[in-house]
Design an enzyme around this catalytic site. Sequence first.
Site, PDB file in Angstrom:
ATOM      1  N   ARG A  53       0.873  -1.185   0.000  1.00 57.10           N
ATOM      2  CA  ARG A  53       0.000   0.000   0.000  1.00 57.10           C
ATOM      3  C   ARG A  53       0.905   1.229   0.000  1.00 57.10           C
ATOM      4  O   ARG A  53       2.122   1.128   0.088  1.00 57.10           O
ATOM      5  CB  ARG A  53      -1.009  -0.021   1.155  1.00 57.10           C
ATOM      6  N   ALA A  55       0.812   5.121  -2.182  1.00 56.46           N
ATOM      7  CA  ALA A  55       0.698   5.374  -3.621  1.00 56.46           C
ATOM      8  C   ALA A  55       1.957   5.007  -4.431  1.00 56.46           C
ATOM      9  O   ALA A  55       1.856   4.283  -5.434  1.00 56.46           O
ATOM     10  CB  ALA A  55       0.286   6.826  -3.854  1.00 56.46           C
ATOM     11  N   GLN A 203      -1.933   2.195  10.006  1.00 51.66           N
ATOM     12  CA  GLN A 203      -0.627   2.332   9.339  1.00 51.66           C
ATOM     13  C   GLN A 203       0.350   3.142  10.197  1.00 51.66           C
ATOM     14  O   GLN A 203       1.554   2.902  10.161  1.00 51.66           O
ATOM     15  CB  GLN A 203      -0.778   3.019   7.976  1.00 51.66           C
ATOM     16  N   ASP A 244      -1.983  10.747  -2.065  1.00 51.50           N
ATOM     17  CA  ASP A 244      -2.374   9.700  -3.023  1.00 51.50           C
ATOM     18  C   ASP A 244      -2.663  10.255  -4.402  1.00 51.50           C
ATOM     19  O   ASP A 244      -2.475   9.581  -5.411  1.00 51.50           O
ATOM     20  CB  ASP A 244      -3.588   8.932  -2.505  1.00 51.50           C
ATOM     21  N   LYS A 255      -4.744   9.861   3.039  1.00 50.34           N
ATOM     22  CA  LYS A 255      -5.446   8.988   3.977  1.00 50.34           C
ATOM     23  C   LYS A 255      -6.538   9.720   4.752  1.00 50.34           C
ATOM     24  O   LYS A 255      -6.330  10.852   5.200  1.00 50.34           O
ATOM     25  CB  LYS A 255      -4.404   8.389   4.935  1.00 50.34           C
TER      26      LYS A 255
END
Length: 354
Positions: A53, A55, A203, A244, A255
């Site tokens: 994960r 980008a 995360q 992203d 996020k």
Amino acid sequence: MEGEDSLTMLPTIEWKGDHIRMLDQRKLPLKKEYYVCKAPKDVMDAIKKMVIRGAPAIGIAAGMCMALCAVRSKARSGSALLMDLRKTADTLEKARPTAYNLKWAIKRMLNRAERMTSSSPEKIRESMIEEALSILKEDIDINRKMGYFGQELIPDGATVLTHCNAGALATGGYGTALGVIRAAVESGKKVRVMADETRPWLQGLRLTAFELMEDGIPVEVITDSAAGSFMRSGRIDIVITGADRIAANGDTANKIGTYQIAVLAKENRIPFFIAAPLSTIDTSIKSGEEIDIEFRDPDEIRRIGRKSIVGQEVNALNPAFDVTPSRYITGIITEKGIIGPPYISGIRRIFQNK
Ligand code: MRU
């Protein structure tokens, strides 16, 4: 799935000739396990399921997925191979809709293949592997450059707030936001980090804290809802996150939770920076309104790990990203320098000088 390894920082993703090996980020930091992709579909699943994960890392995985498609294809002519690549590209593009690097990498791979349709399939295969490996290598160089430009923004002794994971694990290595922090530390500054835990995938708690601890950079994890209070009490000097997708006017998708941090940073007069490579900037869209926001399975909220916290009767909404309007962004750190407002002209200029 391959076995566990020792607790040292390992590459996020590796090309192994006829397969791809990824560190399974769903298991970190308690377990270091590899996820092996033998076919393009395995890579698409890995992206969807968050094995890999972030980008830029998704972009690298997409490049390798296209290379794997070329290696696995039985096509006997250049044009037949190009058809296989296009078919893979169509499904791969949908794996995660918000991360622009996914589309960017696919386009780059297809462009190269399209220039070679009259070549033999073997030649195209070699080029696809070469291109995928270049995407990986360039990404690490780009992160170092962002670190070089961005580290100047961090005062000695500062506490930096970050959200999610924009580190080595989210990229080919070094990181975007965490790369800037790493570069500040390498330049001799004392830097502390506050990491939002980042519900629902955690995360910040699992990946950012783990990466920084491995590097010996002081880090404290806070709940997402504590960020505003720490800003107000003067405990945070600067905010740096990744992105992203960035629109042509600087509006930035990152996020979920980034937007509220940016608003609170402005309210508390704390600079809020985005660190992202040019490959995250989608100049084809005018503003953040046009960014497709991924909604994920509500079970990611209803459960913690594998454990259900509430029953299925509880409805949950799970957007993975939000959009921060560019008026809340102090600057965007890229490999070509820092872009400040007004972003429309700043972004246009940086692409013209590319
Ligand atoms: O859902 P994720 O973990 O892929 O989201 C990642 C982020 O939001 C990162 O901040 C972004 O991709 C930049 S990573 C350098």
